[in-house]
Design a protein around this motif. Sequence first.
Motif, PDB file in Angstrom:
ATOM      1  N   TYR A  84     -11.188  40.453  54.646  1.00  8.02           N
ATOM      2  CA  TYR A  84     -12.257  40.519  53.641  1.00  8.02           C
ATOM      3  C   TYR A  84     -12.476  41.982  53.257  1.00  8.02           C
ATOM      4  O   TYR A  84     -11.834  42.896  53.794  1.00  8.02           O
ATOM      5  CB  TYR A  84     -13.550  39.903  54.186  1.00  8.02           C
ATOM      6  N   MET A  89     -19.196  42.818  52.179  1.00  6.30           N
ATOM      7  CA  MET A  89     -19.944  42.132  53.229  1.00  6.30           C
ATOM      8  C   MET A  89     -21.166  42.942  53.657  1.00  6.30           C
ATOM      9  O   MET A  89     -22.254  42.396  53.846  1.00  6.30           O
ATOM     10  CB  MET A  89     -19.033  41.878  54.434  1.00  6.30           C
ATOM     11  N   ASP A 129     -14.690  28.780  56.331  1.00  9.49           N
ATOM     12  CA  ASP A 129     -15.626  29.865  56.041  1.00  9.49           C
ATOM     13  C   ASP A 129     -15.991  30.619  57.303  1.00  9.49           C
ATOM     14  O   ASP A 129     -15.899  30.102  58.422  1.00  9.49           O
ATOM     15  CB  ASP A 129     -16.918  29.330  55.415  1.00  9.49           C
ATOM     16  N   ALA A 209     -20.624  37.130  46.801  1.00 10.55           N
ATOM     17  CA  ALA A 209     -20.106  36.054  47.641  1.00 10.55           C
ATOM     18  C   ALA A 209     -19.262  35.085  46.830  1.00 10.55           C
ATOM     19  O   ALA A 209     -18.191  34.642  47.270  1.00 10.55           O
ATOM     20  CB  ALA A 209     -21.258  35.319  48.315  1.00 10.55           C
ATOM     21  N   GLY A 214     -17.039  32.195  47.958  1.00  9.47           N
ATOM     22  CA  GLY A 214     -18.119  31.921  48.891  1.00  9.47           C
ATOM     23  C   GLY A 214     -19.399  31.555  48.155  1.00  9.47           C
ATOM     24  O   GLY A 214     -19.391  31.202  46.978  1.00  9.47           O
ATOM     25  N   LEU A 232     -18.625  32.926  53.450  1.00 10.00           N
ATOM     26  CA  LEU A 232     -17.511  33.747  52.983  1.00 10.00           C
ATOM     27  C   LEU A 232     -16.215  33.017  53.287  1.00 10.00           C
ATOM     28  O   LEU A 232     -15.942  32.681  54.442  1.00 10.00           O
ATOM     29  CB  LEU A 232     -17.520  35.123  53.661  1.00 10.00           C
ATOM     30  N   ARG A 234     -12.466  32.153  54.151  1.00 10.04           N
ATOM     31  CA  ARG A 234     -11.459  32.826  54.965  1.00 10.04           C
ATOM     32  C   ARG A 234     -10.056  32.265  54.759  1.00 10.04           C
ATOM     33  O   ARG A 234      -9.113  32.696  55.410  1.00 10.04           O
ATOM     34  CB  ARG A 234     -11.825  32.734  56.451  1.00 10.04           C
TER      35      ARG A 234
END
Length: 303
Positions: A84, A89, A129, A209, A214, A232, A234
């Motif tokens: 990420y 974040m 996520d 997001a 996300g 978020l 993944r």
Amino acid sequence: QPEVDSILRRFFMARIGLRFLIQHHIESFRSREGHSGILQLTCDPAAIAKKAAQDSCMLCRAHLGQAPPVLVQEHVAVPGDFTYVPMHMHYMLTEILKNACRAVVEQHADGFDDALPPVQIQIVRGYEDVTFRITDEGGGISRARMSDVWKFMYSTYSKTPWASLRRSSDQSPNSADSAGNPLQRPRPATAGGVLAGYGVGLTLSRLYAQYFGGDLKILSLDGFGTDAYLHLSRLGTGCENLPQGVLYSPSMRDSSLAIGEAEAEQFLLSDAEAAFLTRELEAFRRSTGGEGSSPTSAGGSLD
């Protein structure tokens, strides 16, 4: 307000994409272990959450005199690397935590050394996520005001930083010299950062997001507290969540990632562009002696 919010959402989503590309290109010239541009290949959500908690508490103490403790817990349901953008974040978590810390202080503090209920961050690494649940006991949000949370420029903070910007703008901005622009010059009152009041933090955090698939959701118990769920993705299978007008490249090819069978190529032509091309094609056919058949006379259309 809905029209303004819609325009700003499209603008900021496009800006997030542009800024991501620029920063990623610049950082790609640097060789950093565990990174690809601004992407961290093995991102540590707990470490970033602790750093965001530290920054949020520092701002809360600077503006309100005290801050609640922030507890971070992580549960790895599905092990594996998480790739990420750390700065994205950190920004999202800081904005959520600033609101949570401020709400707790305003709800429970009477002086400068009160015992405050903690803000809790629960991190769960699932298959699809990585989810953050930020829980506070700051009094919650009423159902009547819940829809206002996602409006641009909406804030419940009593001290708006917009007023200080207006007061400090006596000098006319000089577009040729950004250092002389009063809106860009650092000010002692805000040098340490702004706690709240702009009314864009949560809305921008949700856009950040959503940019990579996300989302940010807020659930509230009015009179008790609020739970914020930050999801978020993944999996790495979702491209940027861009507006339709930004999704297409200059070559008019859809930049989304095709999963499974190849999808038919899509083109973005406005009605005005289609009408212009139709007129040009008709004029070309007339000039070459091809009168009598227009692009649509045989039942076809220009798509």
